[in-house]
Design a protein around this motif. Structure first.
Motif, PDB file in Angstrom:
ATOM      1  N   THR A  41       0.869  -1.170   0.000  1.00 24.36           N
ATOM      2  CA  THR A  41       0.000   0.000   0.000  1.00 24.36           C
ATOM      3  C   THR A  41       0.909   1.223   0.000  1.00 24.36           C
ATOM      4  OG1 THR A  41      -0.097   0.294   2.402  1.00 24.36           O
ATOM      5  CG2 THR A  41      -1.674  -1.278   1.420  1.00 24.36           C
ATOM      6  N   PRO A  42       0.389   2.411  -0.278  1.00 28.57           N
ATOM      7  CA  PRO A  42       1.275   3.595  -0.223  1.00 28.57           C
ATOM      8  C   PRO A  42       1.959   3.754   1.129  1.00 28.57           C
ATOM      9  CG  PRO A  42      -0.768   4.134  -1.351  1.00 28.57           C
ATOM     10  CD  PRO A  42      -0.946   2.747  -0.807  1.00 28.57           C
ATOM     11  N   GLU A  43       1.297   3.323   2.194  1.00 27.74           N
ATOM     12  CA  GLU A  43       1.869   3.475   3.526  1.00 27.74           C
ATOM     13  C   GLU A  43       2.943   2.434   3.817  1.00 27.74           C
ATOM     14  OE1 GLU A  43      -1.432   3.433   2.923  1.00 27.74           O
ATOM     15  OE2 GLU A  43      -1.667   5.628   3.078  1.00 27.74           O
ATOM     16  N   THR A  44       2.872   1.279   3.183  1.00 28.31           N
ATOM     17  CA  THR A  44       3.838   0.203   3.476  1.00 28.31           C
ATOM     18  C   THR A  44       4.924   0.088   2.408  1.00 28.31           C
ATOM     19  OG1 THR A  44       2.500  -1.478   2.321  1.00 28.31           O
ATOM     20  CG2 THR A  44       2.047  -1.107   4.669  1.00 28.31           C
ATOM     21  N   PHE A  45       5.009   1.086   1.502  1.00 29.01           N
ATOM     22  CA  PHE A  45       5.987   1.033   0.415  1.00 29.01           C
ATOM     23  C   PHE A  45       7.403   0.849   0.959  1.00 29.01           C
ATOM     24  CE2 PHE A  45       9.287   3.385  -1.823  1.00 29.01           C
ATOM     25  CZ  PHE A  45       9.280   2.738  -3.049  1.00 29.01           C
ATOM     26  N   MET A  46       8.159  -0.042   0.319  1.00 29.65           N
ATOM     27  CA  MET A  46       9.584  -0.219   0.587  1.00 29.65           C
ATOM     28  C   MET A  46      10.313  -0.314  -0.745  1.00 29.65           C
ATOM     29  SD  MET A  46       9.554  -3.036   3.678  1.00 29.65           S
ATOM     30  CE  MET A  46      11.355  -2.995   3.780  1.00 29.65           C
ATOM     31  N   GLU A  47      11.565   0.157  -0.765  1.00 37.08           N
ATOM     32  CA  GLU A  47      12.355   0.078  -2.001  1.00 37.08           C
ATOM     33  C   GLU A  47      12.732  -1.371  -2.267  1.00 37.08           C
ATOM     34  OE1 GLU A  47      15.589   2.511  -2.861  1.00 37.08           O
ATOM     35  OE2 GLU A  47      14.490   4.391  -2.776  1.00 37.08           O
ATOM     36  N   ARG A  48      12.015  -1.966  -3.209  1.00 41.48           N
ATOM     37  CA  ARG A  48      12.258  -3.337  -3.624  1.00 41.48           C
ATOM     38  C   ARG A  48      11.855  -3.493  -5.075  1.00 41.48           C
ATOM     39  NH1 ARG A  48       9.586  -7.037   1.209  1.00 41.48           N
ATOM     40  NH2 ARG A  48      11.216  -6.736   2.783  1.00 41.48           N
ATOM     41  N   LEU A  49      12.429  -4.492  -5.709  1.00 42.97           N
ATOM     42  CA  LEU A  49      11.950  -4.912  -7.020  1.00 42.97           C
ATOM     43  C   LEU A  49      11.278  -6.266  -6.851  1.00 42.97           C
ATOM     44  CD1 LEU A  49      14.729  -3.961  -9.568  1.00 42.97           C
ATOM     45  CD2 LEU A  49      12.518  -2.874  -9.237  1.00 42.97           C
ATOM     46  N   TYR A  50      10.164  -6.422  -7.561  1.00 39.75           N
ATOM     47  CA  TYR A  50       9.388  -7.652  -7.481  1.00 39.75           C
ATOM     48  C   TYR A  50       9.210  -8.223  -8.883  1.00 39.75           C
ATOM     49  CZ  TYR A  50       7.829  -5.589  -3.013  1.00 39.75           C
ATOM     50  OH  TYR A  50       7.766  -5.013  -1.773  1.00 39.75           O
ATOM     51  N   PHE A  51       9.134  -9.537  -8.973  1.00 38.95           N
ATOM     52  CA  PHE A  51       8.855 -10.218 -10.224  1.00 38.95           C
ATOM     53  C   PHE A  51       7.665 -11.150 -10.004  1.00 38.95           C
ATOM     54  CE2 PHE A  51      13.411  -9.472  -9.814  1.00 38.95           C
ATOM     55  CZ  PHE A  51      13.660  -8.720 -10.939  1.00 38.95           C
ATOM     56  N   VAL A  52       6.716 -11.102 -10.930  1.00 36.38           N
ATOM     57  CA  VAL A  52       5.559 -11.988 -10.823  1.00 36.38           C
ATOM     58  C   VAL A  52       5.930 -13.321 -11.465  1.00 36.38           C
ATOM     59  CG1 VAL A  52       3.116 -12.312 -11.337  1.00 36.38           C
ATOM     60  CG2 VAL A  52       4.024  -9.997 -10.995  1.00 36.38           C
ATOM     61  N   LYS A  53       6.055 -14.340 -10.650  1.00 34.69           N
ATOM     62  CA  LYS A  53       6.340 -15.673 -11.171  1.00 34.69           C
ATOM     63  C   LYS A  53       5.058 -16.371 -11.621  1.00 34.69           C
ATOM     64  CE  LYS A  53       7.605 -19.713 -12.155  1.00 34.69           C
ATOM     65  NZ  LYS A  53       6.916 -19.833 -13.427  1.00 34.69           N
ATOM     66  N   ARG A  54       4.023 -16.269 -10.800  1.00 32.23           N
ATOM     67  CA  ARG A  54       2.756 -16.942 -11.088  1.00 32.23           C
ATOM     68  C   ARG A  54       1.633 -16.092 -10.528  1.00 32.23           C
ATOM     69  NH1 ARG A  54      -0.633 -20.293  -8.048  1.00 32.23           N
ATOM     70  NH2 ARG A  54       0.817 -20.127  -6.289  1.00 32.23           N
TER      71      ARG A  54
END
Length: 229
Positions: A41-54
């Motif tokens: 959510t905008p409040e829980t944002f953290m600097e990360r990259l994510y990849f959708v596997k499934r």
């Protein structure tokens, strides 16, 4: 399945060697998120990259009245997030699964060195960002159109390109569970107005509907769009 095999199936990773994937394996962790679970959510944002596997996830905003507006739907092979100056435009968004999803997360501290050592990955990131911006620009232009029918038609074209499966009788099934309310979130309209517009498109045989399912007749749809354009 071995995580390296998981990673090798990402569109973003296509140009990486087996050696690169082994190193990438050390930088990521896979988490399974149940359906209708917030990844961010905008409040829980953290600097990360994510990849959708499934699975599939929805990116959306809330206006001042609390009304949802869906900006994008991502599926296998898509990347999202922000890290070390690379932004895919998701910092202020709600990101929620719309079905059970496996998400790979990348460790921030080691990511910068990985980019410096593997410029191919950086180029793939640039391409992913360019494609995302192009989709967002197209969406913004289509939402500027005055007629709800136009917005729905453009939406179904986009979704059929992402999730379309050819069926019978020249109809394509959009392989994505969609309620009338979810379509309303995607086009920025009320559920009642969307229901009425869908009924008219069904009567014209431009689309067929089932339980949370849309089938589009692509020839009729494109012909209708060209006539209106």
């Amino acid at each position: 399945m071995d995580k390296i095999q998981y990673l090798s199936q990402f569109d973003l990773m296509d140009s990486l060697s087996q050696e690169d994937l082994i190193v990438m394996d050390e930088l990521t962790s896979i988490t399974t998120f149940p359906k209708n679970t917030f990844i961010q959510t905008p409040e829980t944002f953290m600097e990360r990259l994510y990849f959708v596997k499934r699975g599939k996830i929805r990116l959306y905003q809330l206006n001042t009245a609390g009304k949802q507006f869906t900006l994008d739907i991502l599926s296998e092979g898509n990347v999202f997030g922000e890290m070390n100056g690379i932004s895919l435009g998701t910092r202020d968004l709600f990101i929620e699964t719309i079905e059970e999803s496996d998400i790979c997360m990348m460790d921030k501290e080691r990511f910068e060195n990985y980019l410096l050592e593997r410029p191919r990955f950086m180029m793939n990131m640039v391409n992913a960002l360019s494609e995302r911006l192009a989709r967002m620009s197209s969406l913004a232009q289509n939402l500027a159109l005055g007629m709800l029918h136009d917005k729905i038609l453009h939406l179904f074209v986009k979704l059929s390109e992402q999730f379309g499966i050819q069926g019978e009788d020249d109809y394509y099934r959009i392989n994505l569970s969609l309620s009338h309310q979810e379509i309303a979130h995607l086009v920025g309209a009320t559920r009642e107005a969307v229901t009425h517009a869908l009924q008219e498109l069904v009567e014209e045989k431009t689309i067929k509907t089932g339980f949370r399912t849309i089938y589009i007749h692509r020839d009729k749809l494109f012909s209708k769009m060209n006539t209106q354009g």
